[in-house]
Design a protein around this motif. Structure first.
Motif, mmCIF file in Angstrom:
data_model
loop_
_atom_site.group_PDB
_atom_site.id
_atom_site.type_symbol
_atom_site.label_atom_id
_atom_site.label_comp_id
_atom_site.label_asym_id
_atom_site.label_seq_id
_atom_site.Cartn_x
_atom_site.Cartn_y
_atom_site.Cartn_z
ATOM 1 N N GLN A 179 0.723 -1.335 0.042
ATOM 2 C CA GLN A 179 0.204 0.151 0.004
ATOM 3 C C GLN A 179 1.432 1.038 0.183
ATOM 4 O OE1 GLN A 179 -2.552 0.734 3.287
ATOM 5 N NE2 GLN A 179 -4.478 0.993 2.377
ATOM 6 N N TYR A 180 0.321 2.302 -0.540
ATOM 7 C CA TYR A 180 0.745 3.846 -0.668
ATOM 8 C C TYR A 180 2.701 3.519 -1.637
ATOM 9 C CZ TYR A 180 -1.631 4.403 3.065
ATOM 10 O OH TYR A 180 -2.955 4.156 3.582
ATOM 11 N N GLY A 181 2.934 2.803 -2.564
ATOM 12 C CA GLY A 181 3.887 2.700 -3.310
ATOM 13 C C GLY A 181 4.546 3.305 -4.144
ATOM 14 N N MET A 182 5.057 2.668 -5.104
ATOM 15 C CA MET A 182 5.902 4.027 -6.333
ATOM 16 C C MET A 182 5.971 3.691 -7.036
ATOM 17 S SD MET A 182 8.749 6.111 -3.511
ATOM 18 C CE MET A 182 10.059 4.346 -3.659
ATOM 19 N N VAL A 183 5.834 4.015 -8.556
ATOM 20 C CA VAL A 183 6.476 3.094 -9.446
ATOM 21 C C VAL A 183 7.690 4.614 -10.025
ATOM 22 C CG1 VAL A 183 4.259 4.289 -10.316
ATOM 23 C CG2 VAL A 183 5.246 1.875 -12.073
ATOM 24 N N VAL A 184 8.414 3.893 -10.558
ATOM 25 C CA VAL A 184 8.636 5.331 -12.148
ATOM 26 C C VAL A 184 8.688 4.470 -13.866
ATOM 27 C CG1 VAL A 184 11.057 5.997 -13.223
ATOM 28 C CG2 VAL A 184 11.154 5.879 -10.169
ATOM 29 N N LEU A 185 7.869 5.381 -13.738
ATOM 30 C CA LEU A 185 7.847 5.969 -16.070
ATOM 31 C C LEU A 185 8.890 6.244 -16.251
ATOM 32 C CD1 LEU A 185 3.850 5.922 -15.570
ATOM 33 C CD2 LEU A 185 4.974 4.138 -15.349
ATOM 34 N N SER A 186 9.456 5.884 -17.551
ATOM 35 C CA SER A 186 10.253 6.490 -18.057
ATOM 36 C C SER A 186 9.732 6.494 -19.987
ATOM 37 C CB SER A 186 11.935 6.572 -17.890
ATOM 38 O OG SER A 186 12.810 6.622 -18.237
ATOM 39 N N ARG A 187 10.532 7.590 -20.896
ATOM 40 C CA ARG A 187 10.492 7.673 -21.804
ATOM 41 C C ARG A 187 12.191 7.435 -22.265
ATOM 42 N NH1 ARG A 187 7.177 12.802 -23.874
ATOM 43 N NH2 ARG A 187 7.117 11.351 -26.245
ATOM 44 N N HIS A 188 12.941 7.292 -21.614
ATOM 45 C CA HIS A 188 13.992 7.147 -21.719
ATOM 46 C C HIS A 188 14.938 5.269 -20.620
ATOM 47 C CE1 HIS A 188 14.774 10.719 -23.951
ATOM 48 N NE2 HIS A 188 14.131 11.129 -22.035
ATOM 49 N N PRO A 189 16.112 4.982 -21.635
ATOM 50 C CA PRO A 189 15.954 3.476 -21.040
ATOM 51 C C PRO A 189 16.410 3.760 -19.334
ATOM 52 C CG PRO A 189 16.887 3.588 -23.361
ATOM 53 C CD PRO A 189 15.803 5.507 -23.139
ATOM 54 N N ILE A 190 16.061 2.023 -18.521
ATOM 55 C CA ILE A 190 16.893 2.182 -17.543
ATOM 56 C C ILE A 190 17.493 1.422 -17.328
ATOM 57 C CG2 ILE A 190 16.056 1.779 -15.029
ATOM 58 C CD1 ILE A 190 13.001 3.056 -15.784
ATOM 59 N N ASP A 191 18.353 1.999 -16.517
ATOM 60 C CA ASP A 191 19.594 0.702 -16.608
ATOM 61 C C ASP A 191 18.851 -0.196 -15.086
ATOM 62 O OD1 ASP A 191 21.761 -1.205 -16.468
ATOM 63 O OD2 ASP A 191 23.304 0.794 -16.446
ATOM 64 N N LEU A 192 18.255 -1.071 -16.051
ATOM 65 C CA LEU A 192 17.925 -1.852 -14.779
ATOM 66 C C LEU A 192 18.563 -2.823 -13.298
ATOM 67 C CD1 LEU A 192 14.828 -3.581 -16.621
ATOM 68 C CD2 LEU A 192 14.152 -2.396 -14.579
ATOM 69 N N ASP A 193 19.819 -3.320 -14.179
ATOM 70 C CA ASP A 193 21.241 -4.005 -13.853
ATOM 71 C C ASP A 193 21.793 -2.960 -12.731
ATOM 72 O OD1 ASP A 193 20.276 -6.657 -15.118
ATOM 73 O OD2 ASP A 193 22.278 -5.793 -17.010
ATOM 74 N N ALA A 194 22.235 -1.521 -12.243
ATOM 75 C CA ALA A 194 22.454 -0.587 -11.903
ATOM 76 C C ALA A 194 21.193 -0.320 -11.317
ATOM 77 C CB ALA A 194 22.823 0.337 -12.465
ATOM 78 N N VAL A 195 20.391 -0.838 -10.713
ATOM 79 C CA VAL A 195 19.174 -0.081 -9.822
ATOM 80 C C VAL A 195 19.756 -0.203 -8.288
ATOM 81 C CG1 VAL A 195 17.234 -0.155 -8.889
ATOM 82 C CG2 VAL A 195 17.732 0.354 -11.875
ATOM 83 N N ARG A 196 19.299 0.747 -7.620
ATOM 84 C CA ARG A 196 20.021 0.213 -6.159
ATOM 85 C C ARG A 196 18.589 0.257 -5.232
ATOM 86 N NH1 ARG A 196 25.319 2.953 -4.008
ATOM 87 N NH2 ARG A 196 24.997 1.516 -2.735
ATOM 88 N N THR A 197 18.443 -0.257 -4.583
ATOM 89 C CA THR A 197 17.012 0.256 -3.320
ATOM 90 C C THR A 197 17.441 -0.189 -2.234
ATOM 91 O OG1 THR A 197 16.922 -2.466 -3.582
ATOM 92 C CG2 THR A 197 15.591 -1.283 -5.037
ATOM 93 N N PHE A 198 17.336 0.642 -0.819
ATOM 94 C CA PHE A 198 17.592 0.447 0.280
ATOM 95 C C PHE A 198 16.335 0.566 1.352
ATOM 96 C CE2 PHE A 198 20.308 3.363 -2.725
ATOM 97 C CZ PHE A 198 21.969 3.113 -1.620
ATOM 98 N N GLN A 199 15.543 -0.806 1.007
ATOM 99 C CA GLN A 199 14.641 -0.782 1.306
ATOM 100 C C GLN A 199 14.569 -1.107 2.616
ATOM 101 O OE1 GLN A 199 12.146 -3.860 -0.497
ATOM 102 N NE2 GLN A 199 9.653 -3.956 1.436
ATOM 103 N N HIS A 200 15.696 -2.156 3.215
ATOM 104 C CA HIS A 200 16.154 -3.345 3.971
ATOM 105 C C HIS A 200 17.439 -1.972 4.833
ATOM 106 C CE1 HIS A 200 13.270 -6.258 2.764
ATOM 107 N NE2 HIS A 200 14.085 -6.536 1.836
#
Length: 429
Positions: A179-200
């Motif tokens: 609930q209350y999550g997030m999403v990023v939408l882009s017309r430019h490529p996202i470097d998925l392999d380089a995404v960093r998340t800090f959830q934990h």
């Protein structure tokens, strides 16, 4: 679609002058006030059309935006059900706001997370891609969403009400995971392999963390037990570093949604968490200050010196008003590596004057407000931010808050927040 599951008193007279201009012109039809002034001398509305929407970006510029879309629902599965059909009125309005302003990269806060991205795909297919009331449809070939902490059971009585369970005892406030999550939408490529998340990333692992205190005991910072602090993350949702490839450049889109600094007691657990969630990005973009950060894959450190980035999101903190911990957003706005483009709107000025209430007591200028909250308190505030790095060149900015006379003012009720956008040139500097 790629999908991986400061304000100052100096400007008061000028801003009030803009109010007089906008109100006086309204009787004969909405009028844009053209200006190239800085916030110290008056508002810049030269990049906004008469209806309050953003003008087309300059050639070569990239438009970044943040929008708390309030696309959250009371029960797990409700959002996907609503978006799976093309007739949800609120989703249609949110889509039209995006279509009218046409950001190239946009963060949507309060978009319930659905594993596998089905809700994101349904929103794109049934709403964004479909033109609304004269607005052209818009497509985002790239998207990123991931799990968040809201609604995830902690196993502890975090609010100390004598019971374990429920939204207030989750790792982040929420009735169900996502609930209350997030999403990023882009017309430019996202470097998925380089995404960093800090959830934990754990709150207690931030040096100098402002941990809440039980005021009935002599020990400092002891509201949470050591066992609870072993599992309690800093982020109430998550912090994401999403690299966007724009031509030959990479721009790190740094997005989050800190908890509201309210709904707590003398221990100030939400106020202090909001402060430190904001501080995380301030440290992350300042060389030498983010070395403590570790991401969910074990990578350590903040951004390297000279990296291009844009910080975006509903920070739930106003520089001068509201219930936030003093200095919470100032620590980010004062980061030496970023720029505040001062986005604003005439619609926010009109709303503040006409709604009155707590707005009459605010110290900050209503031109910068981004959210329309309860008139009796806290009133309208600036809580949503798009802050580019100094390696980027801002060439336009604004808040989509049409004045009442505009035909688009009907979209002001889509959410209690308004879309904030900034156009930047990425190839300079």
């Amino acid at each position: 679609m790629s999908l991986r599951v400061r304000r100052g008193a100096a400007g008061s007279a000028a801003i009030l002058g803009a109010v007089a201009i906008s109100i006086g012109a309204a009787a004969g039809g909405a009028t844009a006030v053209a200006s190239t002034a800085s916030p110290a001398t008056g508002p810049d509305t030269s990049t906004m059309a008469v209806d309050g929407a953003a003008r087309p970006a300059l050639p070569g510029a990239t438009r970044f935006a943040t929008f708390n879309a309030s696309l959250n629902r009371a029960a797990d599965g409700d959002l996907l059900a609503d978006l799976s059909a093309p007739d949800d009125p609120q989703a249609a309005q949110i889509a039209e706001v995006i279509q009218r302003n046409r950001p190239d990269v946009v963060l949507l806060n309060e978009f319930d997370h659905v594993e596998g991205g089905a809700a994101v795909e349904a929103f794109q297919r049934n709403y964004l891609a479909v033109g609304r009331r004269g607005a052209r449809g818009i497509e985002y070939p790239y998207a990123y969403t991931a799990p968040v902490n809201t609604g995830v059971p902690s196993g502890f009585d975090l609010n100390r009400d004598g019971e374990i369970g429920g939204p207030d005892d989750a790792l982040g406030f929420g009735a169900f995971p996502g609930q209350y999550g997030m999403v990023v939408l882009s017309r430019h490529p996202i470097d998925l392999d380089a995404v960093r998340t800090f959830q934990h990333f754990r709150w207690r692992d931030m040096p100098g963390a402002l941990l809440p205190d039980d005021v009935e005991t002599p020990e400092p910072g002891d509201w949470y037990s050591p066992e609870a602090l072993d599992v309690l993350p800093l982020s109430s949702k998550s912090h994401w570093d999403v690299p966007i490839r724009i031509g030959s450049q990479t721009v790190h889109f740094l997005v989050s949604h800190p908890t509201p600094p309210a709904f707590d007691g003398p221990e100030r657990r939400n106020r202090l968490r909001n402060h430190d969630e904001i501080r995380f990005w301030a440290d992350y973009v300042t060389p030498g200050r983010g070395d403590y950060a570790y991401d969910d894959e074990g990578g350590r450190g903040g951004l390297p010196a000279g990296a291009r980035f844009v910080v975006a999101g509903d920070q739930n903190a106003d520089p001068m008003d509201g219930d936030g911990e003093p200095g919470a957003i100032a620590q980010l706005l004062a980061a030496p590596t970023l720029i505040d483009p001062w986005p604003g709107s005439l619609g926010a000025i009109r709303a503040s004057w006409e709604q009155g209430g707590a707005n009459r007591e605010h110290r900050g200028l209503s031109w910068f407000d981004t959210a329309d909250f309860a008139d009796e308190g806290p009133g309208n505030l600036r809580v949503d931010y798009v802050l580019p790095s100094r390696r980027l060149v801002p060439v336009g900015s604004g808040v989509f808050w049409p004045v009442p006379e505009s035909a688009l003012s009907r979209l002001n009720s889509a959410s209690d927040h308004h879309l904030v956008w900034v156009d930047v040139l990425t190839g300079l500097g």
